[in-house]
Design a protein around this motif. Structure first.
Motif, PDB file in Angstrom:
ATOM      1  N   VAL A 158       0.816  -8.322 -17.157  1.00 48.75           N
ATOM      2  CA  VAL A 158       1.559  -8.919 -16.020  1.00 48.75           C
ATOM      3  C   VAL A 158       2.437  -8.004 -15.275  1.00 48.75           C
ATOM      4  CG1 VAL A 158       3.592  -9.864 -17.579  1.00 48.75           C
ATOM      5  CG2 VAL A 158       2.688 -10.931 -15.468  1.00 48.75           C
ATOM      6  N   THR A 159       2.346  -8.119 -13.762  1.00 50.81           N
ATOM      7  CA  THR A 159       2.986  -7.508 -13.175  1.00 50.81           C
ATOM      8  C   THR A 159       4.506  -8.079 -13.121  1.00 50.81           C
ATOM      9  OG1 THR A 159       1.275  -7.257 -11.345  1.00 50.81           O
ATOM     10  CG2 THR A 159       3.562  -6.972 -10.424  1.00 50.81           C
ATOM     11  N   ASN A 160       5.304  -7.068 -13.332  1.00 54.28           N
ATOM     12  CA  ASN A 160       6.994  -7.539 -13.502  1.00 54.28           C
ATOM     13  C   ASN A 160       7.942  -6.775 -12.412  1.00 54.28           C
ATOM     14  OD1 ASN A 160       6.751  -4.828 -14.502  1.00 54.28           O
ATOM     15  ND2 ASN A 160       7.776  -5.138 -16.495  1.00 54.28           N
ATOM     16  N   GLY A 161       7.177  -6.199 -11.482  1.00 51.20           N
ATOM     17  CA  GLY A 161       8.136  -5.748 -10.232  1.00 51.20           C
ATOM     18  C   GLY A 161       7.515  -4.522  -9.763  1.00 51.20           C
ATOM     19  N   PRO A 162       7.801  -4.195  -8.844  1.00 50.91           N
ATOM     20  CA  PRO A 162       8.616  -4.757  -7.662  1.00 50.91           C
ATOM     21  C   PRO A 162       7.899  -5.901  -7.039  1.00 50.91           C
ATOM     22  CG  PRO A 162       7.895  -2.593  -6.721  1.00 50.91           C
ATOM     23  CD  PRO A 162       7.464  -2.850  -8.209  1.00 50.91           C
ATOM     24  N   GLY A 163       8.638  -6.699  -6.126  1.00 55.34           N
ATOM     25  CA  GLY A 163       7.930  -7.723  -5.837  1.00 55.34           C
ATOM     26  C   GLY A 163       8.984  -8.966  -5.371  1.00 55.34           C
ATOM     27  N   LEU A 164       8.616 -10.153  -4.953  1.00 54.79           N
ATOM     28  CA  LEU A 164       9.485 -11.122  -4.846  1.00 54.79           C
ATOM     29  C   LEU A 164       9.834 -11.679  -6.135  1.00 54.79           C
ATOM     30  CD1 LEU A 164       7.404 -12.994  -1.761  1.00 54.79           C
ATOM     31  CD2 LEU A 164       9.253 -11.469  -1.612  1.00 54.79           C
ATOM     32  N   ALA A 165      11.262 -12.020  -6.094  1.00 50.13           N
ATOM     33  CA  ALA A 165      11.699 -12.284  -7.304  1.00 50.13           C
ATOM     34  C   ALA A 165      11.331 -13.467  -7.945  1.00 50.13           C
ATOM     35  CB  ALA A 165      13.174 -12.236  -7.488  1.00 50.13           C
ATOM     36  N   LEU A 206       3.270  -1.177  -8.302  1.00 49.59           N
ATOM     37  CA  LEU A 206       2.959   0.125  -7.646  1.00 49.59           C
ATOM     38  C   LEU A 206       2.016   0.943  -8.405  1.00 49.59           C
ATOM     39  CD1 LEU A 206       6.178   1.099  -5.672  1.00 49.59           C
ATOM     40  CD2 LEU A 206       4.225  -0.296  -4.840  1.00 49.59           C
ATOM     41  N   GLU A 207       2.089   0.924  -9.634  1.00 46.61           N
ATOM     42  CA  GLU A 207       1.351   1.715 -10.765  1.00 46.61           C
ATOM     43  C   GLU A 207      -0.067   0.715 -10.676  1.00 46.61           C
ATOM     44  OE1 GLU A 207       2.028   3.896 -14.809  1.00 46.61           O
ATOM     45  OE2 GLU A 207       3.184   2.018 -14.415  1.00 46.61           O
ATOM     46  N   GLY A 208       0.079  -0.576 -10.444  1.00 47.74           N
ATOM     47  CA  GLY A 208      -1.167  -1.254 -10.490  1.00 47.74           C
ATOM     48  C   GLY A 208      -2.060  -0.821  -9.332  1.00 47.74           C
ATOM     49  N   HIS A 209      -1.724  -0.813  -8.304  1.00 47.99           N
ATOM     50  CA  HIS A 209      -2.239  -0.185  -6.991  1.00 47.99           C
ATOM     51  C   HIS A 209      -3.109   1.129  -7.536  1.00 47.99           C
ATOM     52  CE1 HIS A 209      -1.382  -3.224  -4.071  1.00 47.99           C
ATOM     53  NE2 HIS A 209      -0.028  -3.051  -4.243  1.00 47.99           N
ATOM     54  N   ILE A 210      -2.193   1.939  -8.137  1.00 47.50           N
ATOM     55  CA  ILE A 210      -2.675   3.276  -8.236  1.00 47.50           C
ATOM     56  C   ILE A 210      -3.799   3.291  -9.279  1.00 47.50           C
ATOM     57  CG2 ILE A 210      -2.255   5.549  -9.637  1.00 47.50           C
ATOM     58  CD1 ILE A 210       0.881   5.518  -8.215  1.00 47.50           C
ATOM     59  N   TYR A 211      -3.574   2.479 -10.382  1.00 51.32           N
ATOM     60  CA  TYR A 211      -4.734   2.336 -11.393  1.00 51.32           C
ATOM     61  C   TYR A 211      -5.977   1.637 -10.874  1.00 51.32           C
ATOM     62  CZ  TYR A 211      -2.424   5.239 -14.953  1.00 51.32           C
ATOM     63  OH  TYR A 211      -2.095   6.390 -15.600  1.00 51.32           O
ATOM     64  N   ALA A 212      -5.908   0.888  -9.760  1.00 49.68           N
ATOM     65  CA  ALA A 212      -6.863   0.117  -9.218  1.00 49.68           C
ATOM     66  C   ALA A 212      -7.879   1.172  -9.214  1.00 49.68           C
ATOM     67  CB  ALA A 212      -6.683  -0.804  -8.154  1.00 49.68           C
ATOM     68  N   GLY A 237       4.670  -4.149   1.207  1.00 50.08           N
ATOM     69  CA  GLY A 237       6.075  -3.744   1.400  1.00 50.08           C
ATOM     70  C   GLY A 237       6.142  -2.289   0.799  1.00 50.08           C
ATOM     71  N   HIS A 238       5.119  -1.613   0.822  1.00 49.67           N
ATOM     72  CA  HIS A 238       5.324  -0.226   0.351  1.00 49.67           C
ATOM     73  C   HIS A 238       4.594   0.705   1.142  1.00 49.67           C
ATOM     74  CE1 HIS A 238       7.532  -1.853  -3.112  1.00 49.67           C
ATOM     75  NE2 HIS A 238       6.388  -2.776  -3.225  1.00 49.67           N
ATOM     76  N   GLY A 274       7.529  10.964  -1.077  1.00 53.41           N
ATOM     77  CA  GLY A 274       8.026  10.113   0.112  1.00 53.41           C
ATOM     78  C   GLY A 274       7.530   9.021   0.326  1.00 53.41           C
ATOM     79  N   GLN A 275       8.280   8.497   1.234  1.00 58.27           N
ATOM     80  CA  GLN A 275       8.100   7.039   1.782  1.00 58.27           C
ATOM     81  C   GLN A 275       8.427   6.753   3.173  1.00 58.27           C
ATOM     82  OE1 GLN A 275      10.632   5.013  -1.124  1.00 58.27           O
ATOM     83  NE2 GLN A 275      11.766   4.244   0.695  1.00 58.27           N
ATOM     84  N   THR A 276       8.191   5.628   3.856  1.00 57.36           N
ATOM     85  CA  THR A 276       8.550   5.524   5.193  1.00 57.36           C
ATOM     86  C   THR A 276       9.887   5.150   5.199  1.00 57.36           C
ATOM     87  OG1 THR A 276       8.208   2.932   4.916  1.00 57.36           O
ATOM     88  CG2 THR A 276       6.506   4.425   6.111  1.00 57.36           C
ATOM     89  N   ARG A 277      10.713   5.459   6.133  1.00 56.25           N
ATOM     90  CA  ARG A 277      12.244   5.356   6.198  1.00 56.25           C
ATOM     91  C   ARG A 277      12.474   4.133   6.625  1.00 56.25           C
ATOM     92  NH1 ARG A 277      15.274  10.593   8.434  1.00 56.25           N
ATOM     93  NH2 ARG A 277      16.676   9.168   7.635  1.00 56.25           N
ATOM     94  N   ASP A 278      11.738   3.246   7.309  1.00 55.00           N
ATOM     95  CA  ASP A 278      12.188   2.039   7.981  1.00 55.00           C
ATOM     96  C   ASP A 278      11.289   0.865   7.367  1.00 55.00           C
ATOM     97  OD1 ASP A 278       9.944   2.534   9.337  1.00 55.00           O
ATOM     98  OD2 ASP A 278      10.967   2.662  11.248  1.00 55.00           O
ATOM     99  N   ASP A 279      10.304   0.510   8.083  1.00 60.79           N
ATOM    100  CA  ASP A 279       9.326  -0.724   7.478  1.00 60.79           C
ATOM    101  C   ASP A 279       8.271   0.019   6.793  1.00 60.79           C
ATOM    102  OD1 ASP A 279      10.648  -2.921   8.326  1.00 60.79           O
ATOM    103  OD2 ASP A 279       9.752  -2.973  10.150  1.00 60.79           O
ATOM    104  N   ALA A 280       7.692  -0.599   5.727  1.00 59.07           N
ATOM    105  CA  ALA A 280       6.392  -0.236   5.229  1.00 59.07           C
ATOM    106  C   ALA A 280       5.357  -0.587   6.165  1.00 59.07           C
ATOM    107  CB  ALA A 280       6.064  -1.005   4.034  1.00 59.07           C
ATOM    108  N   ALA A 281       4.034   0.056   6.207  1.00 61.43           N
ATOM    109  CA  ALA A 281       3.063  -0.257   7.214  1.00 61.43           C
ATOM    110  C   ALA A 281       2.639  -1.728   7.208  1.00 61.43           C
ATOM    111  CB  ALA A 281       1.816   0.329   6.571  1.00 61.43           C
ATOM    112  N   GLY A 282       2.486  -2.437   6.235  1.00 60.06           N
ATOM    113  CA  GLY A 282       2.218  -3.789   6.017  1.00 60.06           C
ATOM    114  C   GLY A 282       3.297  -4.794   6.810  1.00 60.06           C
TER     115      GLY A 282
END
Length: 180
Positions: A78-85, A112-118, A138-139, A155-163
């Protein structure tokens, strides 16, 4: 080995059954796009309430579609984070309940690891090291992966994520939701 996967990290309620870590037996999703389109973006409280309504039917659909019974499962992820609480709480508590009732092992999975392992579910051989570009709602992250679980954040975006940026631009341009 058959694992029931549950994800409620944002606005979609999803459940899948995966065999031996690589074969997708089922993948069921209850989308909330039509609900959140009225607001021009995701409303966290609305998302979590919708997960409550969708979680049992989606898990049942995933098991039925995979032609798998609870007794044939070896565990739950089960996804346990990050996400909407609030959204995460629905999925995690459902998974805990299933785990307790069915005496199944439960494993928390980083969103995020779920996205990678997909990527490992494509059936293609993937060799290390590799660079992962994670671009979701959000990432926007760049990660070096030297092996399973061996990550270096690049690295990552400094402001908004692409989505998020796509959704905001679409709202300003009157293009509707989702903007991506």
């Amino acid at each position: 080995m058959k694992i029931l996967g549950i994800d409620t990290s944002c606005d979609e309620t999803a459940a899948a059954v995966v065999e031996d870590g690589v074969k997708i037996l089922s993948n069921q999703i209850a989308s909330q796009v039509d609900i959140h389109a009225r607001y021009g973006g995701i409303v966290p409280e609305v998302a979590s309430r919708q997960h409550i309504l969708s979680i049992i039917p989606i898990v049942s659909q995933a098991l039925d579609s995979a032609k798998v019974t609870w007794d044939e499962l070896n565990g739950i992820a089960v996804t346990n984070g990050p996400g909407l609480a609030g959204s995460l709480l629905v999925g995690v508590n459902a998974a805990k309940s299933f785990s307790f009732a069915r005496r199944l092992l439960i494993t928390g999975v980083n969103h995020l690891e779920g996205h990678i392992y997909a990527c490992f579910l494509t059936g293609k051989e993937i060799e290390f090291p590799l660079i992962c570009l994670i671009v979701s709602g959000g990432h926007s992250d760049l990660v070096l992966m030297r092996g399973h679980g061996a990550y270096t954040f690049l690295g990552q975006t400094r402001d908004d994520a692409a989505g998020d940026a796509f959704d905001k631009a679409a709202r300003v341009l009157g293009l509707g939701y989702p903007g991506g």
